[in-house]
Design an enzyme around this catalytic site. Sequence first.
Site, PDB file in Angstrom:
ATOM      1  N   TYR A 295       0.844  -1.205   0.000  1.00  0.00           N
ATOM      2  CA  TYR A 295       0.000   0.000   0.000  1.00  0.00           C
ATOM      3  C   TYR A 295       0.875   1.249   0.000  1.00  0.00           C
ATOM      4  O   TYR A 295       1.746   1.420   0.857  1.00  0.00           O
ATOM      5  CB  TYR A 295      -0.921   0.000   1.221  1.00  0.00           C
ATOM      6  CG  TYR A 295      -2.157   0.867   1.057  1.00  0.00           C
ATOM      7  CD1 TYR A 295      -3.338   0.333   0.553  1.00  0.00           C
ATOM      8  CD2 TYR A 295      -2.149   2.204   1.436  1.00  0.00           C
ATOM      9  CE1 TYR A 295      -4.480   1.111   0.419  1.00  0.00           C
ATOM     10  CE2 TYR A 295      -3.284   2.990   1.301  1.00  0.00           C
ATOM     11  CZ  TYR A 295      -4.449   2.433   0.792  1.00  0.00           C
ATOM     12  OH  TYR A 295      -5.579   3.203   0.667  1.00  0.00           O
ATOM     13  N   TYR A 345      -5.742   5.578  -7.414  1.00  0.00           N
ATOM     14  CA  TYR A 345      -5.921   5.443  -5.964  1.00  0.00           C
ATOM     15  C   TYR A 345      -7.365   5.060  -5.687  1.00  0.00           C
ATOM     16  O   TYR A 345      -8.229   5.910  -5.517  1.00  0.00           O
ATOM     17  CB  TYR A 345      -5.554   6.762  -5.294  1.00  0.00           C
ATOM     18  CG  TYR A 345      -5.678   6.787  -3.783  1.00  0.00           C
ATOM     19  CD1 TYR A 345      -5.112   5.793  -2.987  1.00  0.00           C
ATOM     20  CD2 TYR A 345      -6.342   7.826  -3.138  1.00  0.00           C
ATOM     21  CE1 TYR A 345      -5.204   5.840  -1.598  1.00  0.00           C
ATOM     22  CE2 TYR A 345      -6.447   7.883  -1.757  1.00  0.00           C
ATOM     23  CZ  TYR A 345      -5.879   6.879  -0.997  1.00  0.00           C
ATOM     24  OH  TYR A 345      -5.971   6.930   0.375  1.00  0.00           O
TER      25      TYR A 345
END
Lengths: 392, 466
Positions: A295, A345
């Site tokens: 991440y 994103y």
Amino acid sequence: MTLNYAYHSAIAGIGATPFTKDSGRTPMDQAVEACLAACEDAGLPPEKVNGMVTYSAEQNPEIELARNLGIEELTHFSMVHHGGGAACGVIAVACQAIYSGAADYVLCYRAFNERSWHRFGAGVQDRPAGAEASEVSFSWSSPFGLVTPASWVAMFATRYMHEYGATTEDFGRVSVVDRDFAATNPYAHFFQRPITLEDHQNSRWIVEPLRLLDCCQETDGAQALLVTTAERAKDLRQKPAVIASAAQGAAEDQHMMRSYYRDSITGIPEMGLCARQLYQSSGLSADDIQTAIIYDHFTPLVLPQLEEFGFCDRGEAKDFIRDGHLGRDGRLPINTNGGQLGEAYIHGLNGIAEGVRQIRGTSVNQIENVENVLATAGTAVPTSALILSQPQ
Amino acid sequence: MSEVMTDEQKEAFVAKLRKEVGTTGTPTTARDPVNQPMIRHWCDAMEDANPLYTDPDAATQGPHSEITAPPAMLNAWTMPGNIPRVNDPKDPASGVYAMLDEAGYVGVVATNSEHVYHRYLKLGDLLTGTVKLVDVSEEKQTALGIGHFVTTETEYLNHHGDHVGSMFFRILKFRPGTGRTAGDGDAAAERPPRPRPSRNQDTDFFWQGSRVGELRIQKCLNCGYLQHPPGTRCPACGSTDMGYITASGEGTLYSYVVSHHPRVPSFDYPLNIGLVELEEGVRLVTNITDCDPDQLKVGMPLQAWHMQTHEDVSIPVFRPARVPRNPSTLTFDEVSVGDELPLCPIPLTPTLIVSTAIASRDYQDVHHDRDMALKKGSEDIFMNILTSSGLSARYIGDWAGPDAVFKNLKIRLGAPNYPYDCMTMSGSVTAKQEADGEHIVEVSFRGQNSRGPHVTGTVDLALPRA
């Protein structure tokens, strides 16, 4: 405690909208498209779906989405807390629902216009004062101007640099890797636009020590994943990406993005908690992982994640990165879709879809001989992680 | 004559002003010899605790073997005191000042002071100063207003005729109301308040504390465990009997960020935000004020203060802590070019500005009388230049130690020091040399307030060899 749903479920379908900066459509419309695409990918009629899981900050209620998808009955529906930290948590909860028999086919989804409708990166500056605990927690940071996700992460980064001698160039190397993979992914916003470390160092400060090119994008778009048992998945259209394990973690003295009060703030103990659960329940270790989705809302927190999962020792991620291990020919190529800096994103869910493609062998940046893929979720919040494996 | 002049008139006026350049005035003898009460008053007002100035026993052990006056007091001894100023027609500088006053340049502000110390002043030295007019500038537009710089040089002798020091001094005589107006003053006035803290019964004690100047940290009354942010139950022992301590406000910087983007209108950018570890052991997020972003360092000592953000809200923030005076003296060999001096905050209270002006015998009304300061075009009373010298010397001396000998002290002033601001001193070693058997270290320093640099300067110090 052990996770008894290891290897029980699989991701059978993935679907997404185009990732844009101005979709011109409602998030609900995009959620519908992504969910239908995931079902189509799996070859499953959408009305067979009886479970839906999403995560906080989602503004598209599952009941409205179900109506639009033509789903008549839902026997499991849940909202996992802590935004991007729940990206793998939605899969963990789907696994739990399926293992328990509460649902057969579960859609996990995320849809938003977080670039064209409201800028996610603007943070909590307009959050009104209130007496509830969730509001009071912001009093320890917002009156001082610490109001954005970038600033919350930057506080960890400065301390990490101080203790381990990492530099902003080490953060930049993560960004360069993401953009290198994005450059060859036609689905990525930054397709054919790689950057150099010099570009990174020349990009403007957002919140020192974070520069513009350390920060993920803001995106309009939707991503959906279809989860069912590994057994049922065999009968569907695609090769199943077996969920070896999926776990959530919140650790001692956990705060939302601002766990600054622990003895040490250079590790990510909640991610360490996920790592222990994953490795224990799956029987796998760092040595068994060929590629990973780490991440990357902000590059500095990629480093301690590598340490928490045992790819390198505490404080040595900078050396691992300097040695080129995250790139195409490295020990652990990461974020082969371009990550959230390069592709889009979608709060981590697009990364999990890339993990599925690596298992299937269909990634545009396919790594050879992939047996197991690690994916992690948003850091600094209570988090989650999972390992996808080849079907047996 | 206060009307705007034509270029021709200006030329003639400057020529008239410059007629006396190069001539010296009547020597002025101090009203009192160098004496302990005035020294003590100066040291108290400047918070200069060097014992060589006030403690006979310590002074006996020092490099001068007896009590000496702080060198920065050099021109305080011959100041006129609070008596009406009579312009001496034979004094070229007084003559120029009078002509400028008459022409409407009634504002006055000192801009440069360069002291050279041949030897330290001892109790009983009676000083005589002789002023020479060195230069009068063309008319210039400055931030304060349109005016002329007047430069003088004063030589000081004691009653034995010993040449003890000299001072190069420059003032600006300007027309009030002709300055450049500050560009962002209005923006600051319209700035919305900071985000208001959310509070409830569990956390009110913290904000009530800040309102009365206390930094309160939750304490378990059963086991003594401290925690921040506060909770409702002790994580260590499970007790719900929660109280608080009042923290000392001393801490160190554990981590920090400098925020640039996005800009929230309530704040000034770049914005220093710190994670401070209190000496009691807990941490809190706060702002680091009175400090440039590039002066932030993990581990730096900090001191809390309380910033009012709303009519009924104050928040605890931190500034660099004043490092204690060095009781021993640095040796020449211990110091290297590039060494940085610790930061030192000087909160600019009205008391500091007024008491230091009086302690330096500067009775100009702009340094103690707000009404007169406003009338003369200033925003408020402001610090006099002798105090800027005195505080700079204190800062350097506190770092170098009591036996360091000042050879000179050269300062230049910029933004005025108004009350309620804070000036943070910083400095570094910029040269080292041996000259005439002495071991000289040059320190460059700066005192910065919220408007910009108030004082920049250099000093040469003689340090002991070992």
